[in-house]
Scaffold this motif. Sequence first.
Motif, PDB file in Angstrom:
ATOM      1  N   UNK B 293      -2.178  -8.957 -10.217  1.00  0.00           N
ATOM      2  CA  UNK B 293      -1.991 -10.624  -9.858  1.00  0.00           C
ATOM      3  C   UNK B 293      -3.253 -11.160  -8.977  1.00  0.00           C
ATOM      4  N   UNK B 294      -4.020 -12.015  -9.704  1.00  0.00           N
ATOM      5  CA  UNK B 294      -5.343 -12.432  -8.920  1.00  0.00           C
ATOM      6  C   UNK B 294      -5.802 -11.499  -8.054  1.00  0.00           C
ATOM      7  N   UNK B 295      -6.337 -10.409  -8.781  1.00  0.00           N
ATOM      8  CA  UNK B 295      -7.356  -9.212  -8.440  1.00  0.00           C
ATOM      9  C   UNK B 295      -6.543  -8.322  -7.456  1.00  0.00           C
ATOM     10  N   UNK B 296      -5.152  -8.397  -7.141  1.00  0.00           N
ATOM     11  CA  UNK B 296      -4.365  -7.597  -6.389  1.00  0.00           C
ATOM     12  C   UNK B 296      -3.190  -6.931  -7.491  1.00  0.00           C
ATOM     13  N   UNK B 297      -3.034  -5.812  -6.938  1.00  0.00           N
ATOM     14  CA  UNK B 297      -2.096  -4.933  -7.740  1.00  0.00           C
ATOM     15  C   UNK B 297      -0.559  -5.184  -7.121  1.00  0.00           C
ATOM     16  N   UNK B 298       0.161  -5.465  -7.748  1.00  0.00           N
ATOM     17  CA  UNK B 298       1.634  -5.391  -7.206  1.00  0.00           C
ATOM     18  C   UNK B 298       2.712  -4.430  -7.749  1.00  0.00           C
ATOM     19  N   UNK B 299       3.449  -3.852  -7.252  1.00  0.00           N
ATOM     20  CA  UNK B 299       4.074  -2.722  -7.653  1.00  0.00           C
ATOM     21  C   UNK B 299       5.570  -3.658  -7.720  1.00  0.00           C
ATOM     22  N   UNK B 300       6.167  -3.711  -9.051  1.00  0.00           N
ATOM     23  CA  UNK B 300       7.440  -4.314  -9.090  1.00  0.00           C
ATOM     24  C   UNK B 300       8.518  -3.266  -9.300  1.00  0.00           C
ATOM     25  N   UNK B 304      15.593  -2.061  -7.547  1.00  0.00           N
ATOM     26  CA  UNK B 304      15.918  -2.862  -6.493  1.00  0.00           C
ATOM     27  C   UNK B 304      15.277  -4.201  -6.608  1.00  0.00           C
ATOM     28  N   UNK B 305      14.331  -4.212  -7.488  1.00  0.00           N
ATOM     29  CA  UNK B 305      13.726  -5.742  -7.688  1.00  0.00           C
ATOM     30  C   UNK B 305      12.552  -6.002  -6.598  1.00  0.00           C
ATOM     31  N   UNK B 306      12.176  -5.153  -5.737  1.00  0.00           N
ATOM     32  CA  UNK B 306      11.455  -5.210  -4.546  1.00  0.00           C
ATOM     33  C   UNK B 306      10.009  -5.355  -5.282  1.00  0.00           C
ATOM     34  N   UNK B 307       9.019  -6.154  -4.672  1.00  0.00           N
ATOM     35  CA  UNK B 307       7.717  -6.219  -5.233  1.00  0.00           C
ATOM     36  C   UNK B 307       6.783  -6.361  -3.955  1.00  0.00           C
ATOM     37  N   UNK B 308       5.867  -5.439  -3.857  1.00  0.00           N
ATOM     38  CA  UNK B 308       4.954  -5.244  -2.763  1.00  0.00           C
ATOM     39  C   UNK B 308       3.438  -5.105  -3.295  1.00  0.00           C
ATOM     40  N   UNK B 309       2.645  -5.300  -2.751  1.00  0.00           N
ATOM     41  CA  UNK B 309       1.218  -5.019  -2.986  1.00  0.00           C
ATOM     42  C   UNK B 309       0.735  -3.633  -2.811  1.00  0.00           C
ATOM     43  N   UNK B 310       0.046  -3.017  -3.500  1.00  0.00           N
ATOM     44  CA  UNK B 310      -0.660  -1.818  -3.202  1.00  0.00           C
ATOM     45  C   UNK B 310      -1.803  -1.825  -2.928  1.00  0.00           C
ATOM     46  N   UNK B 311      -2.600  -0.719  -2.405  1.00  0.00           N
ATOM     47  CA  UNK B 311      -3.900  -0.708  -1.989  1.00  0.00           C
ATOM     48  C   UNK B 311      -4.859  -0.562  -3.354  1.00  0.00           C
TER      49      UNK B 311
END
Lengths: 110, 332
Positions: B293-300, B304-311
């Motif tokens: 997403x816009x050059x960033x990787x997100x882990x969905x 549990x439905x959580x979504x956070x960015x990863x390095x």
Amino acid sequence: MSIQNLNTFDPFADAIKGSEDDVQDGLVHIRIQQRNGRKTLTTVQGLSSEYDLKKIVRACKKEFACNGTVIEHPEYGEVLQLQGDQRENICQWLTKTGLAKPDQLKVHGF
Amino acid sequence: MTEEESIFDPTSRKKKKKKKVFDLDAGLSDGGGEREGGDATDSQATDKENQEPARNQENDMDIDENSLDLESFGKKKKKKKTKFNLDELDSALPDTGGKTLEGSISNDAGEGAEDGAVEDNFELDMDFSQKKKRKKKKKDLDVLVAEDEKEKAEDKENAEDESVTWTGTDRDYTYDELLNRVFEIMRDKNPDMVAGKKQKFVMRPPQVVRIGTKKTSFANFTEICKTLHRQPKHLLDFLLAELGTSGSVDGNNQLIIKGRFQQKQIENVLRRYIKEYVTCHTCRSPDTILQKDTRLFFLQCETCGSRCSVASIKSGFQAVTGKRAAIRAKTA
């Protein structure tokens, strides 16, 4: 005897000073690279520019009995480079001397 | 500086080089708590490995079996032999690898929610261990399950005790009591969901074979990508950045990496990849999707439905290891 009220007071002195004990910010990346044969190279990237890297490398060379150098990189700044697999050594040493905290160290490689 | 130098502990010099590679990952893995489960099983695995040499010696009697046993290569003792039988090993690997090597990622998500303490109940063990050891492991798992159930029973008792503590009295209920009550109700209503069902993920260990002296082949690379539900390119980027080398996927879908690497080294890197890019950072379930997403990787997380960015994957500083003359000739 000076009048205290007339002293200039810098409200941001604390903020500037606060980071002084802890110069290192950001991660220190410790990587290993394979060379020919069994030889390896350890690079330490991201040490704060406030530190004198030349002195650090001098100490490291003595401590780990290896050669090493400081390399100036346009993007990553000054990078330490040590001969051999010094990843564990450098981690212990950086924490022991208080140059970086254990959670600021990031070790890469196998 | 001289003062500082005198403080440096000279004793730390005397360490064996071989051992370093192992300790490093365990010692420096961030978030020591969550790794505890994995570490425990790791030590089990090494115990079993210690037993193996004896078994190997038995098997050395019949030469046919020998090639099979060489799968436990990476041991210094056996190095000479492995080199000798490399061809044999190569031929033996593809068919034996399939059935002999099996590891497992087992986890019990949801358990963590039970008493609010997430870290101690979760267990993620990615043992790239072999079939020989499997029997023992099953037993361990059973023991674990039994322990879990016991814990649960205890928890339930506690919860019941506490849930009634305030009903008769006039006093206010505490947060802990309410929390226990909620989880008790949840457990009663749908026992499957909350009661720590065990998901077991079978993951094959990487098949790592040396090609010649300078290159290493990672034979089941695409297969592992499929099991992890990740783009091969992403895993490839990570592997190459971490190992600080170059490499590519060849026609047979195997990854060719420049440099000498052993299976356990690749396993270490894979483990780190899974920790960062596969398991959910909140509930640690491996059922996740990696989105860009816009050059960033997100882990969905699907559980549990959580979504956070990863390095993002960065290779960082690369020292010059090749011949400088060759580089100069290339650029000039």
